[in-house]
Design an enzyme around this catalytic site. Structure first.
Site, PDB file in Angstrom:
ATOM      1  N   ASN A  94      38.141  92.123  41.639  1.00 16.66           N
ATOM      2  CA  ASN A  94      38.025  91.035  42.470  1.00 16.66           C
ATOM      3  C   ASN A  94      36.492  90.895  43.536  1.00 16.66           C
ATOM      4  O   ASN A  94      35.995  90.040  43.657  1.00 16.66           O
ATOM      5  CB  ASN A  94      39.050  90.770  43.636  1.00 16.66           C
ATOM      6  CG  ASN A  94      38.813  89.733  44.492  1.00 16.66           C
ATOM      7  OD1 ASN A  94      38.723  88.304  43.948  1.00 16.66           O
ATOM      8  ND2 ASN A  94      38.763  89.921  45.974  1.00 16.66           N
ATOM      9  N   TYR A 161      24.720  83.981  39.245  1.00 14.67           N
ATOM     10  CA  TYR A 161      26.067  83.671  39.295  1.00 14.67           C
ATOM     11  C   TYR A 161      26.718  83.050  38.266  1.00 14.67           C
ATOM     12  O   TYR A 161      27.801  83.652  37.798  1.00 14.67           O
ATOM     13  CB  TYR A 161      26.348  82.930  40.634  1.00 14.67           C
ATOM     14  CG  TYR A 161      27.882  82.852  41.310  1.00 14.67           C
ATOM     15  CD1 TYR A 161      28.117  84.248  41.874  1.00 14.67           C
ATOM     16  CD2 TYR A 161      28.720  81.852  40.916  1.00 14.67           C
ATOM     17  CE1 TYR A 161      29.634  84.140  42.448  1.00 14.67           C
ATOM     18  CE2 TYR A 161      30.022  81.850  41.322  1.00 14.67           C
ATOM     19  CZ  TYR A 161      30.347  82.873  42.326  1.00 14.67           C
ATOM     20  OH  TYR A 161      31.761  82.978  42.507  1.00 14.67           O
ATOM     21  N   ILE A 194      37.545  77.932  47.292  1.00 15.97           N
ATOM     22  CA  ILE A 194      38.699  78.315  47.819  1.00 15.97           C
ATOM     23  C   ILE A 194      38.484  78.966  49.371  1.00 15.97           C
ATOM     24  O   ILE A 194      37.213  79.259  49.616  1.00 15.97           O
ATOM     25  CB  ILE A 194      39.312  79.839  47.501  1.00 15.97           C
ATOM     26  CG1 ILE A 194      39.639  79.520  45.745  1.00 15.97           C
ATOM     27  CG2 ILE A 194      40.502  80.537  48.012  1.00 15.97           C
ATOM     28  CD1 ILE A 194      40.526  78.580  45.295  1.00 15.97           C
ATOM     29  N   THR A 196      37.677  80.588  51.954  1.00 15.28           N
ATOM     30  CA  THR A 196      37.536  82.024  52.452  1.00 15.28           C
ATOM     31  C   THR A 196      36.288  82.246  53.322  1.00 15.28           C
ATOM     32  O   THR A 196      35.430  81.557  53.139  1.00 15.28           O
ATOM     33  CB  THR A 196      37.425  82.848  51.181  1.00 15.28           C
ATOM     34  OG1 THR A 196      36.368  82.568  50.519  1.00 15.28           O
ATOM     35  CG2 THR A 196      38.577  82.481  50.137  1.00 15.28           C
TER      36      THR A 196
END
Length: 257
Positions: A94, A161, A194, A196
């Site tokens: 991850n 990315y 998400i 985070t």
């Protein structure tokens, strides 16, 4: 209720990027299901905190410093996994970083390109390269890699990315075919926006930045790290014994065309 017919008790999970966000949530989820967990990250204080949280739950964990771009770091982290727990059953690869700034391809900084490809793609390769021989010794196991919504669509101004996360899906599919007959299932998750610390950096930590991100989510909110963690455990469970080389998009409908 466990997501795994045989349970995760007695099994060992290795989680990279475990110091915060999706990695921490998944490490905690494995622990709640009874697995021993090795949490790996370059951020030592936060990674130690993840291990402490697992122990607070009554679980077993060790924290290891690991730069996924360094072969020796990855090998050393996995050696410590075997020393501590004697086996490896699951891996969640991850660890990753976001771009520092947007730029079109012709203007993209080469060092930034190399940095993102090195961590977000090559890091997944190095981890699988050294995890798979250990999982093979158990006769079965599962690996989940973190791609992104950027792995299934193009992102303007983010060539590195986008390329890295597309590459993770391709790498996942190749590895899945390599090891399906040897009872190792390799799949990927593709999170959308998400909530985070990484997303905090992406939005600039402002209400305006958060609102812009949320406006792109059809469900009207960002996802939670725990929602991705639940999907990772599902992909490691016996419920997905016939799921091979899949890229599971979890993005609130963001990439639905």
């Amino acid at each position: 209720m466990t997501t795994n017919e045989n349970g995760f008790t007695g099994k060992v999970a290795f989680v990279t990027g475990a110091a915060s966000g999706i990695g921490r949530a998944t490490a905690l989820a494995f622990a709640r299901e009874g697995a021993s967990v090795v949490v790996a990250d370059v951020s030592e204080p936060s990674n130690q905190e993840t291990a402490r949280l697992i122990e607070e739950l009554g679980g077993q964990a060790i924290a290891v410093n690991c730069d996924v771009t360094q072969t020796e770091d990855v090998k050393a982290a996995l050696d410590k996994t075997i020393e501590a727990f004697g086996r490896l059953d699951f891996a969640f690869n991850n660890a990753g970083i976001e771009p520092k700034q947007a730029a079109p391809v012709a203007e993209y900084d080469e060092e930034e390109w190399n940095r993102i490809i090195d961590i977000d793609l090559r890091g997944v390769f190095l981890c699988m390269k050294h995890e798979i021989p250990l999982i093979l010794k158990q006769g079965r196991g599962a690996i989940v890699n973190t791609s992104s919504g950027a792995g299934v669509i193009g992102i303007k101004g983010s060539p590195a990315y986008t390329a890295a996360k597309h590459g993770v899906i391709g790498l996942t599919k190749a590895a899945a075919l390599d090891y399906a007959s040897q009872n190792i299932r390799v799949n990927a998750v593709c999170p959308g926006y998400i909530d985070t610390p990484m997303m905090g950096r992406f939005t600039g930590g402002t209400d305006k930045g958060r609102a812009k991100v949320i406006s792109e989510e059809p469900v009207g909110r960002m996802g939670t790290p725990e929602e991705i963690a639940a999907a990772v455990l599902w992909l490691c469970s016996d419920a997905t014994a016939f799921v091979i080389g899949h890229a599971l998009v979890i993005d609130g409908g963001q990439t639905v065309q």
